[in-house]
Write an enzyme that holds these catalytic residues in place. Structure first.
Site, mmCIF file in Angstrom:
data_model
loop_
_atom_site.group_PDB
_atom_site.id
_atom_site.type_symbol
_atom_site.label_atom_id
_atom_site.label_comp_id
_atom_site.label_asym_id
_atom_site.label_seq_id
_atom_site.Cartn_x
_atom_site.Cartn_y
_atom_site.Cartn_z
ATOM 1 N N LYS A 71 20.018 103.913 14.881
ATOM 2 C CA LYS A 71 20.551 103.015 13.947
ATOM 3 C C LYS A 71 21.724 102.941 13.828
ATOM 4 O O LYS A 71 22.105 101.912 13.494
ATOM 5 C CB LYS A 71 19.821 104.026 12.798
ATOM 6 C CG LYS A 71 18.487 104.025 12.301
ATOM 7 C CD LYS A 71 18.024 104.557 11.008
ATOM 8 C CE LYS A 71 16.491 104.629 10.995
ATOM 9 N NZ LYS A 71 16.051 105.286 9.596
ATOM 10 N N ASP A 107 16.152 100.984 4.027
ATOM 11 C CA ASP A 107 15.886 102.222 3.668
ATOM 12 C C ASP A 107 16.178 102.604 2.146
ATOM 13 O O ASP A 107 15.321 103.260 1.475
ATOM 14 C CB ASP A 107 16.623 103.348 4.549
ATOM 15 C CG ASP A 107 16.219 103.547 5.978
ATOM 16 O OD1 ASP A 107 14.817 103.261 6.258
ATOM 17 O OD2 ASP A 107 16.736 103.746 6.830
#
Ligand code: ATR
Length: 281
Positions: A71, A107
């Site tokens: 990520k 997220d």
């Protein structure tokens, strides 16, 4: 959909990646919305990430999700980043748009939308949130809370230095992990972003009786769905929100970017994912 609709490919890239729930989620939506496409899980080790993506883009992939350990590194492989990815410092979604790699982070959206959907009456504005943990998930949670206008974030982590690195705005106050019980009294919202309470991990040791009854409790752990923390909170009368919704809602903007449809989170999807629940995204 017509027979001329292009076949759209997307994938989650991780190392390892076999336990990711993302293929189940996205392929469920491809079927639900009768789209022509497929979503794969592709294992690429960190040292091959740049070349790997290059190859997949030349094969016509519309975009990717990134999971552990990619990520942060994925930020450097994007031509542009959306504001969330820039602020969080991690990319969980890439869209290939006219040849450009757009990095996004969904997220924070997933975290906030989960709470808003499960507890529509909860008011973020002006509240005090107590956040346990300072890993990648905490970064997204904190970003989401700031966007919603919380007055204060009380942040604690076993390794204090990691929490201090996240204290970039005055609303965030860091305190010692040992003091987590005593600070509960200030919280309107309690969030566990640590791996404590996950299947196979130690339980979260917290004197929850010190938490005000008004406080909402949520856990980003969703395996088990009802963690020890959530069970205790429910027993003493606090409202709770389970972690599965964050996983499902974070997937929605990515699906929309690639397939052009903002998908719904349905009980059927939740049941499908919980039937195979596993801690990895
Ligand atoms: P994620 O990306 O899911 O947030 P992570 O970056 O590995 O995962 O973060 C895990 C979090 O759980 C961290 O806040 C970690 O604390 P440390 O930074 O001190 O490692 C926390 N954590 C894991 N095991 C823990 C334990 N036994 N006690 C307290 N905190 C723990």
């Amino acid at each position: 959909m017509t027979g001329t609709t292009a076949f759209i490919k997307a994938a989650v890239i991780g190392h390892p990646v076999a336990h990711s729930k993302s293929p189940l989620i996205h392929n469920h939506w491809i079927n639900q919305y009768r789209l022509a496409g497929h979503y794969d899980a592709i294992d690429i080790p960190p040292d091959q990430l740049a070349n790997g993506i290059e190859g997949l883009i030349s094969e016509g992939y519309a975009g990717f999700n990134f999971t552990i350990p990619h990520k942060e590194r994925a930020c450097d492989l994007c031509d542009e980043l959306d504001e969330a990815a820039r602020l969080i410092g991690a990319v969980n979604t890439m869209q290939i748009k006219e040849g450009r790699r757009i990095g996004m982070n969904t997220d924070a959206f997933g975290f906030i939308t989960n709470i808003k959907t499960a507890r529509p009456g909860f008011i973020f504005t002006g509240c005090t949130a107590l956040v346990l943990g300072a890993g990648g998930a905490a970064r997204a949670v904190i970003q989401g809370l700031l966007e919603e206008g919380v007055a204060k974030i009380l942040l604690t982590n076993r390794t204090r230095e990691k929490a201090e690195m996240l204290a970039t705005v005055p609303q965030i106050e860091i305190f010692d992990w040992e003091d987590r019980h005593d600070r509960l009294g200030e919280a309107d919202l309690l969030i566990n972003t640590t791996s404590l309470g996950m299947s196979g991990q130690p339980v979260l040791d917290l004197r929850l009786a010190l938490l005000p009854k008004r406080a909402l409790v949520t856990d980003i752990v969703y395996a088990p769905l009802h963690t020890d923390l959530l069970k205790k909170a429910e027993t003493q009368g606090n409202q709770t929100v389970t972690g599965i919704g964050m996983l499902l809602h974070q997937a929605r903007p990515a699906f929309q970017a690639w397939f052009g449809v903002m998908p719904d989170v349905t009980p059927a999807l939740e049941k499908l994912i919980l039937g195979t629940a596993d801690p990895a995204l």
